[in-house]
Scaffold this active site. Structure first.
Site, short mmCIF file in Angstrom:
data_model
loop_
_atom_site.label_atom_id
_atom_site.label_comp_id
_atom_site.label_asym_id
_atom_site.label_seq_id
_atom_site.Cartn_x
_atom_site.Cartn_y
_atom_site.Cartn_z
N ILE A 55 -11.93 5.11 2.86
CA ILE A 55 -10.55 5.29 3.31
C ILE A 55 -10.07 3.94 3.84
O ILE A 55 -10.78 3.28 4.60
CB ILE A 55 -10.45 6.35 4.43
CG1 ILE A 55 -10.89 7.72 3.91
CG2 ILE A 55 -9.03 6.42 5.00
CD1 ILE A 55 -11.01 8.78 4.99
N GLY A 58 -6.62 2.27 9.06
CA GLY A 58 -5.22 2.28 9.48
C GLY A 58 -4.71 0.92 9.90
O GLY A 58 -3.58 0.55 9.60
N VAL A 59 -5.54 0.14 10.59
CA VAL A 59 -5.09 -1.18 11.03
C VAL A 59 -4.81 -2.10 9.84
O VAL A 59 -3.88 -2.90 9.88
CB VAL A 59 -6.07 -1.85 12.02
CG1 VAL A 59 -6.16 -1.06 13.30
CG2 VAL A 59 -7.44 -2.02 11.41
#
Length: 146
Positions: A55, A58-59
């Protein structure tokens, strides 16, 4: 107007593995840009995030989206050599995971600018589905001042 990776490297100070924009599809300097990032399994973050279930962190997703806005900011010749720095991030929403094989399309719009400071809104899409969004506060600094 489109920009390829060679043009992007003339504008952004980032370099692999932190250069997270592959192509600019549209740009209106100092207003907006639309960029493309192909998410591929051979990127280093997928060695540990997460083995067997990769995945996009997010950062890094936020960084990729902010870089599209950075290109809109730095496209003008007088801003080349400047470094866009985060002042803050607000209204961050992750709607679904971004995984290898996805193509991230980011739409970035400069919503406020005052001198070398401003705000940027970004929306990230995969297959026309909103996957993430964020607002960034930024400052432009000369590389020599860092």
């Amino acid at each position: 107007m489109q920009l390829d990776i060679n043009e992007i490297k003339k504008i952004l100070p980032h370099r692999p593995p932190m250069l997270l924009v592959d192509r600019i599809l549209e740009i209106e300097p100092f207003k907006s840009a639309t960029g493309l990032k192909n998410i591929t399994m051979n990127e280093p973050q997928f060695l540990g995030h997460f083995p067997g279930n990769p995945i996009m962190p997010g950062v890094l997703l936020l960084e990729a989206m902010a870089q599209v806005g950075g290109i809109a900011l730095l496209y003008a010749e007088e801003y080349r050599g400047m470094v866009p720095l985060f002042g803050g991030m607000d209204n961050i929403k992750f709607k679904r995971p971004v995984v290898p094989g996805d193509t991230l399309i980011t739409k970035a719009e400069i919503t406020k600018i005052h001198g070398l400071f401003g705000r940027l809104h970004t929306d990230g899409f995969v297959d026309d589905v909103l996957v993430a969004q964020a607002d960034f506060t930024f400052a432009l600094k000369d590389q020599k001042e860092l």
